[in-house]
Design a protein around this motif. Sequence first.
Motif, PDB file in Angstrom:
ATOM      1  N   TYR A 243      -6.315   2.201  12.973  1.00 12.83           N
ATOM      2  CA  TYR A 243      -6.300   0.950  12.206  1.00 12.83           C
ATOM      3  C   TYR A 243      -4.935   0.716  11.554  1.00 12.83           C
ATOM      4  CZ  TYR A 243      -7.342  -2.482   8.600  1.00 12.83           C
ATOM      5  OH  TYR A 243      -7.311  -3.595   7.795  1.00 12.83           O
ATOM      6  N   HIS A 244      -4.333   1.765  11.019  1.00 17.45           N
ATOM      7  CA  HIS A 244      -3.043   1.588  10.346  1.00 17.45           C
ATOM      8  C   HIS A 244      -1.914   1.325  11.346  1.00 17.45           C
ATOM      9  CE1 HIS A 244      -5.173   3.229   6.832  1.00 17.45           C
ATOM     10  NE2 HIS A 244      -4.262   2.598   6.143  1.00 17.45           N
ATOM     11  N   ILE A 245      -2.052   1.817  12.558  1.00 18.65           N
ATOM     12  CA  ILE A 245      -1.071   1.489  13.593  1.00 18.65           C
ATOM     13  C   ILE A 245      -1.172   0.002  13.943  1.00 18.65           C
ATOM     14  CG2 ILE A 245      -0.485   1.861  16.022  1.00 18.65           C
ATOM     15  CD1 ILE A 245      -1.243   4.793  15.639  1.00 18.65           C
ATOM     16  N   ILE A 246      -2.397  -0.508  13.991  1.00 19.63           N
ATOM     17  CA  ILE A 246      -2.591  -1.944  14.220  1.00 19.63           C
ATOM     18  C   ILE A 246      -1.962  -2.750  13.083  1.00 19.63           C
ATOM     19  CG2 ILE A 246      -4.317  -3.784  14.252  1.00 19.63           C
ATOM     20  CD1 ILE A 246      -4.145  -2.463  16.894  1.00 19.63           C
ATOM     21  N   ALA A 251       2.433  -6.395  11.376  1.00 20.03           N
ATOM     22  CA  ALA A 251       3.508  -6.704  10.431  1.00 20.03           C
ATOM     23  C   ALA A 251       4.859  -6.810  11.141  1.00 20.03           C
ATOM     24  CB  ALA A 251       3.560  -5.643   9.330  1.00 20.03           C
ATOM     25  N   ILE A 252       5.082  -5.919  12.105  1.00 19.48           N
ATOM     26  CA  ILE A 252       6.353  -5.939  12.843  1.00 19.48           C
ATOM     27  C   ILE A 252       6.472  -7.215  13.668  1.00 19.48           C
ATOM     28  CG2 ILE A 252       7.644  -4.830  14.705  1.00 19.48           C
ATOM     29  CD1 ILE A 252       6.618  -2.145  13.684  1.00 19.48           C
ATOM     30  N   LEU A 275     -11.141  -0.987  12.824  1.00 21.00           N
ATOM     31  CA  LEU A 275     -11.610  -1.195  11.462  1.00 21.00           C
ATOM     32  C   LEU A 275     -12.977  -0.529  11.272  1.00 21.00           C
ATOM     33  CD1 LEU A 275     -10.966  -2.707   8.770  1.00 21.00           C
ATOM     34  CD2 LEU A 275     -12.371  -4.568   9.637  1.00 21.00           C
ATOM     35  N   CYS A 276     -13.802  -0.604  12.306  1.00 17.87           N
ATOM     36  CA  CYS A 276     -15.109   0.043  12.258  1.00 17.87           C
ATOM     37  C   CYS A 276     -14.965   1.564  12.198  1.00 17.87           C
ATOM     38  CB  CYS A 276     -15.926  -0.370  13.473  1.00 17.87           C
ATOM     39  SG  CYS A 276     -17.588   0.302  13.534  1.00 17.87           S
ATOM     40  N   PHE A 277     -13.952   2.110  12.890  1.00 20.60           N
ATOM     41  CA  PHE A 277     -13.718   3.559  12.865  1.00 20.60           C
ATOM     42  C   PHE A 277     -13.502   4.061  11.440  1.00 20.60           C
ATOM     43  CE2 PHE A 277     -12.000   4.127  17.478  1.00 20.60           C
ATOM     44  CZ  PHE A 277     -13.271   3.858  17.956  1.00 20.60           C
ATOM     45  N   CYS A 278     -12.857   3.244  10.615  1.00 20.03           N
ATOM     46  CA  CYS A 278     -12.569   3.658   9.240  1.00 20.03           C
ATOM     47  C   CYS A 278     -13.849   3.951   8.463  1.00 20.03           C
ATOM     48  CB  CYS A 278     -11.768   2.576   8.519  1.00 20.03           C
ATOM     49  SG  CYS A 278     -10.103   2.293   9.166  1.00 20.03           S
ATOM     50  N   THR A 279     -14.923   3.236   8.792  1.00 15.89           N
ATOM     51  CA  THR A 279     -16.165   3.409   8.044  1.00 15.89           C
ATOM     52  C   THR A 279     -16.856   4.729   8.366  1.00 15.89           C
ATOM     53  OG1 THR A 279     -17.578   2.349   9.717  1.00 15.89           O
ATOM     54  CG2 THR A 279     -16.460   0.915   8.157  1.00 15.89           C
ATOM     55  N   ILE A 280     -16.569   5.297   9.534  1.00 16.18           N
ATOM     56  CA  ILE A 280     -17.212   6.552   9.927  1.00 16.18           C
ATOM     57  C   ILE A 280     -16.881   7.657   8.936  1.00 16.18           C
ATOM     58  CG2 ILE A 280     -17.350   8.295  11.751  1.00 16.18           C
ATOM     59  CD1 ILE A 280     -16.751   6.118  13.779  1.00 16.18           C
TER      60      ILE A 280
END
Length: 341
Positions: A243-246, A251-252, A275-280
């Motif tokens: 998610y943070h790479i996205i 931003a770039i 974003l869903c992965f973050c919730t796991i």
Amino acid sequence: MNNSSYNGEEFCNITYNHGVMPLVTVYSLVLAIGAPANLLTLCLSVLKIWKKNVLSVYLFTLSLSDLLYMGTIPQWILYVRNHNRWTQSDTACQLTGFIFFNNLYISILLLCCISVDRCLVVLHPIESQWRRRRKTAVMICVGVWLLVMVTHLPVFFLSGVKSGKAKNDTCFETIPMPRLVAMFNYARFCVGFCIPLFILAATNLLIFRRIRASPCLNLREKMKVKYLAIAIIFIFLCCFAPYHIILLSRAIIFSLYKETCWFEEKIYTASTLFLCFCTINSAINPILYMFSCGSVRQELKRDFQSIRDRVTGRSNRSETYILRNGQTLSVYRMEQVTSEN
């Protein structure tokens, strides 16, 4: 996908029609597993805090944040099933998104606090017993909450997280992103991901090195510490790195190109999935930090044994101590350090 404008404002016609059921399934599993697990962790943490356990202050705060977020998961499930169309009020969108992103970074920072606290216990087992205080841990947790909440306030309430008619009625997905959000994404990647990753990696490496050199632990216990350290880093990367790479890539592209809808179209499905992965992480934390902890199981057994002894009129035997390498350490203390790290 075509670029359009609404009242002179450019927006991207992005639709989400892929992977609805997998996302709904993941959110549902996170809620079904995470809610009872975090609730039990919350109760266990309260018992351990009552016994002056400093680490449990961080675990209690982490579980509290996760439970608060899980109360909003039904909203996300409805949002995904409606193909990322927000049908409720703007205030509901702001509150739901605000809770989600607060929980995301509160969790990340608290995971760092837990790793630092455990590192201090391992590197300085004697000094940490009187230097670590519950009051200090409480102040740190309150500081983390305030820092994250204050930081997110301007982004959510000044950038228009509810996109409205001009942006396909999505919630918190500002596409194309405002300049404020683009600048904030750089900070989220560096401060909210890279620095915590470095702290987690460094502290767990120090823990493993010290435990590996300890003559008090056998090979099985040392391997347990090694695999737990690897699991912490691996889960952190799997949940938060994509998610943070996205975020960074968006931003770039925003900084390099005036028109970004072509890029937003390509990464939108991946962004929703990551974003869903973050919730796991919210469902894994209790299993990783509490239920895999041998000392927790030992303490529960002792609590039940204590209750039974009181009923039968017997008394528990006091803990024994040994002398190793010129330092006085309790046998239980070393077992606790091993199991909690």
